[in-house]
Design a protein around this motif. Structure first.
Motif, PDB file in Angstrom:
ATOM      1  N   SER A 180     -47.013 -12.129  -6.761  1.00  0.00           N
ATOM      2  CA  SER A 180     -46.656 -12.457  -8.150  1.00  0.00           C
ATOM      3  C   SER A 180     -45.973 -11.255  -8.772  1.00  0.00           C
ATOM      4  N   SER A 181     -44.999 -11.536  -9.629  1.00  0.00           N
ATOM      5  CA  SER A 181     -44.351 -10.410 -10.301  1.00  0.00           C
ATOM      6  C   SER A 181     -44.220 -10.744 -11.777  1.00  0.00           C
ATOM      7  N   PRO A 182     -44.265  -9.711 -12.622  1.00  0.00           N
ATOM      8  CA  PRO A 182     -44.110  -9.975 -14.051  1.00  0.00           C
ATOM      9  C   PRO A 182     -42.706 -10.495 -14.327  1.00  0.00           C
ATOM     10  N   PRO A 183     -42.560 -11.278 -15.374  1.00  0.00           N
ATOM     11  CA  PRO A 183     -41.266 -11.948 -15.594  1.00  0.00           C
ATOM     12  C   PRO A 183     -40.228 -11.044 -16.260  1.00  0.00           C
ATOM     13  N   PHE A 184     -40.017  -9.833 -15.699  1.00  0.00           N
ATOM     14  CA  PHE A 184     -39.033  -8.939 -16.312  1.00  0.00           C
ATOM     15  C   PHE A 184     -37.637  -9.535 -16.178  1.00  0.00           C
ATOM     16  N   GLU A 185     -37.079  -9.901 -17.296  1.00  0.00           N
ATOM     17  CA  GLU A 185     -35.775 -10.565 -17.300  1.00  0.00           C
ATOM     18  C   GLU A 185     -34.687  -9.691 -16.677  1.00  0.00           C
ATOM     19  N   ILE A 186     -34.777  -8.384 -16.931  1.00  0.00           N
ATOM     20  CA  ILE A 186     -33.680  -7.512 -16.497  1.00  0.00           C
ATOM     21  C   ILE A 186     -33.538  -7.492 -14.977  1.00  0.00           C
TER      22      ILE A 186
END
Ligand code: SF4
Length: 278
Positions: A180-186
């Motif tokens: 799982s990964s955080p939803p960092f848009e960049i």
């Protein structure tokens, strides 16, 4: 609600030299390391398909089967999707020149691909998404939104899925991820902006939003959706700034190495990269 339906012939991976077209994957590799980009796209050094990359392609193929049938209003049961994925397995192995260390490794990967697609189907079982486009190759001239200048080279990308959504067409990209990964848009910005640009050029319509759908390869597969808002002017300015810097490198033939965390996964680390001397 949009009634737009894009033609979705089987997507063919675009091939050509660096002056023929720009793609999000080319841009992303160049951003990660210009030298790695040069080795792959200019010097033509091929690296073997990794099991992880192969798994991603097998899962994409499975999801394509799911949504191409949904486009025809046919919801295939999970067992049938699994059967079709298995039918196409050997062809995919040959296409990707995939080499497994053992039959056991191949079988484990096969089961993992089937499990991920089954988990995804379970996750979306109660949704009534209407696909507008499935695995669709889009290509458009790059016209700078600020100056109107045509950069003289097209942008190309394969959009995994566009569905009709309340806010307008939703552009979706599938990923297989180890965790799982955080939803960092960049971290997805180049892809998101590129797909939105291509979609707008192809349809004259604005997307309602964008989504990254991750199929996470945990022991029990996890499905995660991360939603992002429709692109703003600033996103396209940033995309074009990157494209112009990329084209400057191509013009100059200058591809500096960029040592860092990306080296951990780079096939050139102990070979071609060592010979580079600036
Ligand atoms: S090892 Fe690192 S610096 Fe060298 S080419 Fe690969 S990513 Fe670039």
């Amino acid at each position: 609600m949009s009634t737009l339906l894009l033609e979705s012939p089987p997507a063919a991976e675009r091939r050509g030299g660096v002056w023929d077209y720009i793609s999000p994957s080319r841009l992303n590799l160049w951003l990660r390391c210009p030298l790695a980009f040069r080795l792959q796209y200019i010097d033509g050094l091929r690296t073997p398909t990794t099991p992880s990359l192969f798994l991603g392609k097998a899962v994409h193929d499975g999801l394509e089967i799911v949504y191409r049938h949904r486009q025809l209003c046919a919801d295939l049961p999970a067992a049938e999707i699994a059967g079709r994925m298995l039918d196409g397995w050997d062809e995919l192995v040959a296409k990707e020149s995939m080499r497994f260390d053992s039959a056991a490794e191949e079988d484990a990967l096969k089961q993992q691909a089937l499990a991920l697609v089954a988990a995804y189907m379970h996750h979306v079982a109660d949704t009534l998404e209407i696909p507008l486009a499935v695995e669709t190759t889009m290509e458009a001239p790059l016209i700078d939104p600020d100056t109107g200048e045509n950069l003289g080279i097209p942008l190309t990308g394969i959009v995994d899925l566009v569905v009709d959504d309340r806010a307008g067409p939703l552009i979706i990209d599938f990923k297989t991820a180890a965790k799982s990964s955080p939803p960092f848009e960049i971290t997805h910005e180049i892809q998101l902006s590129s797909y939105a640009y291509l979609f707008r050029q192809a349809t004259g319509d604005e997307e309602g939003g964008l989504e990254i759908r991750s199929l996470v390869k945990t022991k029990t597969p996890k499905i995660e959706f991360h939603a992002y808002q429709a692109r703003r002017e600033q996103h396209f300015r940033r995309l074009f700034a990157v494209i112009r810097a990329y084209l400057d490198d191509l013009d100059r033939g200058s591809f500096v190495f960029r040592p860092g965390f990306a080296c951990l996964m780079c096939d050139h680390r102990d070979s071609a990269c060592r010979e580079w001397s600036g």
